[in-house]
Motif scaffolding. Structure first.
Motif, short mmCIF file in Angstrom:
data_model
loop_
_atom_site.label_atom_id
_atom_site.label_comp_id
_atom_site.label_asym_id
_atom_site.label_seq_id
_atom_site.Cartn_x
_atom_site.Cartn_y
_atom_site.Cartn_z
N VAL A 5 -0.35 1.96 8.12
CA VAL A 5 -0.44 0.58 7.65
C VAL A 5 0.92 -0.07 7.75
N GLU A 6 1.03 -1.08 8.62
CA GLU A 6 2.27 -1.80 8.82
C GLU A 6 2.27 -3.10 8.02
N SER A 7 3.44 -3.53 7.59
CA SER A 7 3.56 -4.77 6.85
C SER A 7 4.97 -5.32 7.00
N GLY A 8 5.16 -6.56 6.58
CA GLY A 8 6.49 -7.16 6.54
C GLY A 8 6.77 -8.19 7.60
N LEU A 20 10.44 -4.53 8.33
CA LEU A 20 9.08 -4.03 8.46
C LEU A 20 8.94 -2.68 7.76
N SER A 21 7.75 -2.42 7.24
CA SER A 21 7.46 -1.14 6.60
C SER A 21 6.17 -0.57 7.16
N CYS A 22 6.09 0.75 7.19
CA CYS A 22 4.90 1.46 7.62
C CYS A 22 4.64 2.58 6.64
N THR A 77 7.07 6.79 4.42
CA THR A 77 7.26 5.50 5.04
C THR A 77 8.35 5.55 6.10
N GLN A 107 -3.27 -1.76 12.19
CA GLN A 107 -3.49 -3.13 12.63
C GLN A 107 -2.24 -3.77 13.20
N THR A 109 1.77 -5.45 12.56
CA THR A 109 2.22 -6.62 11.82
C THR A 109 2.89 -7.58 12.80
#
Length: 115
Positions: A5-8, A20-22, A77, A107, A109
Protein backbone atom coordinates in the motif's frame (compact mmCIF):
# COMPACT_ATOMS: atom_id res chain seq x y z
CA UNK A 1 -0.97 -12.88 0.87
CA UNK A 2 1.37 -10.13 -0.24
CA UNK A 3 -0.09 -6.65 0.19
CA UNK A 4 1.57 -3.37 -0.73
CA UNK A 5 0.00 0.00 0.00
CA UNK A 6 1.58 3.22 -1.24
CA UNK A 7 0.69 6.70 -0.01
CA UNK A 8 1.96 10.26 0.17
CA UNK A 9 1.63 11.44 -3.41
CA UNK A 10 0.02 14.65 -4.51
CA UNK A 11 0.30 17.79 -6.59
CA UNK A 12 3.43 19.87 -6.08
CA UNK A 13 5.15 22.71 -7.90
CA UNK A 14 8.55 22.24 -9.53
CA UNK A 15 11.25 22.44 -6.90
CA UNK A 16 8.95 21.15 -4.19
CA UNK A 17 9.18 18.05 -2.03
CA UNK A 18 7.10 14.99 -1.19
CA UNK A 19 7.65 11.95 1.00
CA UNK A 20 6.14 8.65 -0.15
CA UNK A 21 5.47 5.67 2.10
CA UNK A 22 4.84 2.00 1.40
CA UNK A 23 3.45 -0.46 3.93
CA UNK A 24 4.05 -4.14 3.20
CA UNK A 25 2.42 -7.21 4.71
CA UNK A 26 2.11 -10.92 4.01
CA UNK A 27 5.84 -11.65 4.00
CA UNK A 28 8.92 -11.35 6.18
CA UNK A 29 9.73 -7.89 4.93
CA UNK A 30 13.28 -7.76 6.25
CA UNK A 31 14.31 -10.73 4.09
CA UNK A 32 13.95 -8.85 0.80
CA UNK A 33 15.66 -6.16 -1.19
CA UNK A 34 13.04 -3.55 -2.07
CA UNK A 35 12.56 -0.75 -4.55
CA UNK A 36 10.46 2.15 -5.70
CA UNK A 37 9.24 2.03 -9.29
CA UNK A 38 7.31 4.58 -11.31
CA UNK A 39 5.27 4.62 -14.48
CA UNK A 40 4.20 7.62 -16.50
CA UNK A 41 1.47 7.52 -19.18
CA UNK A 42 2.81 6.08 -22.41
CA UNK A 43 6.05 4.89 -20.81
CA UNK A 44 7.32 1.62 -19.42
CA UNK A 45 7.67 1.11 -15.72
CA UNK A 46 11.10 2.19 -14.55
CA UNK A 47 13.20 1.53 -11.48
CA UNK A 48 13.72 4.66 -9.40
CA UNK A 49 15.57 3.59 -6.26
CA UNK A 50 16.56 0.38 -4.50
CA UNK A 51 17.51 -0.59 -0.98
CA UNK A 52 18.96 -3.93 0.08
CA UNK A 53 18.44 -5.88 3.27
CA UNK A 54 21.75 -4.37 4.38
CA UNK A 55 20.47 -0.83 3.74
CA UNK A 56 22.62 -0.26 0.65
CA UNK A 57 20.97 2.30 -1.63
CA UNK A 58 21.07 2.75 -5.39
CA UNK A 59 19.37 5.31 -7.62
CA UNK A 60 18.50 5.92 -11.21
CA UNK A 61 20.69 8.62 -12.73
CA UNK A 62 17.66 10.84 -13.24
CA UNK A 63 17.00 11.12 -9.49
CA UNK A 64 20.48 10.94 -7.96
CA UNK A 65 21.06 13.72 -5.48
CA UNK A 66 17.35 14.51 -5.25
CA UNK A 67 15.69 11.35 -3.90
CA UNK A 68 16.49 9.23 -0.85
CA UNK A 69 15.14 5.76 -0.09
CA UNK A 70 14.93 4.27 3.39
CA UNK A 71 13.37 1.28 5.15
CA UNK A 72 12.06 0.37 8.57
CA UNK A 73 11.95 -3.39 9.09
CA UNK A 74 10.02 -3.05 12.36
CA UNK A 75 7.20 -1.09 10.77
CA UNK A 76 7.47 -3.00 7.46
CA UNK A 77 7.76 0.21 5.50
CA UNK A 78 9.92 1.81 2.87
CA UNK A 79 9.96 5.52 2.17
CA UNK A 80 11.05 7.79 -0.64
CA UNK A 81 11.98 11.37 0.16
CA UNK A 82 11.74 13.40 -3.05
CA UNK A 83 13.27 16.86 -3.23
CA UNK A 84 13.77 19.35 -6.06
CA UNK A 85 10.95 17.75 -7.98
CA UNK A 86 10.76 18.21 -11.74
CA UNK A 87 7.82 17.86 -14.14
CA UNK A 88 9.44 14.71 -15.56
CA UNK A 89 9.03 13.08 -12.13
CA UNK A 90 5.29 13.00 -12.73
CA UNK A 91 4.16 9.36 -12.55
CA UNK A 92 2.42 6.76 -10.47
CA UNK A 93 4.89 5.45 -7.90
CA UNK A 94 4.89 1.84 -6.70
CA UNK A 95 6.89 -0.21 -4.22
CA UNK A 96 7.82 -3.85 -4.72
CA UNK A 97 10.60 -6.40 -4.37
CA UNK A 98 13.84 -5.96 -6.25
CA UNK A 99 15.03 -7.26 -8.68
CA UNK A 100 12.07 -9.60 -9.21
CA UNK A 101 8.80 -7.93 -8.23
CA UNK A 102 6.01 -9.96 -6.74
CA UNK A 103 3.03 -10.47 -9.01
CA UNK A 104 0.94 -8.42 -6.58
CA UNK A 105 1.22 -4.67 -7.08
CA UNK A 106 -0.44 -2.01 -5.00
CA UNK A 107 -2.56 0.79 -6.38
CA UNK A 108 0.41 3.14 -6.42
CA UNK A 109 0.38 6.80 -5.47
CA UNK A 110 0.16 9.61 -8.01
CA UNK A 111 2.84 12.28 -8.04
CA UNK A 112 2.15 15.31 -10.22
CA UNK A 113 4.75 18.05 -10.57
CA UNK A 114 3.30 21.07 -12.33
CA UNK A 115 3.05 24.83 -12.05
Amino acid sequence: QVHLVESGGGLVQPGGSLRLSCVASGMIFGYYDMAWYRQAPGKQRELVATITTSYVENYADSVKGRFAISRDNVKNTISLQMNSLKPEDTAVYYCNRNPSPWAYWGQGTQVTVSS
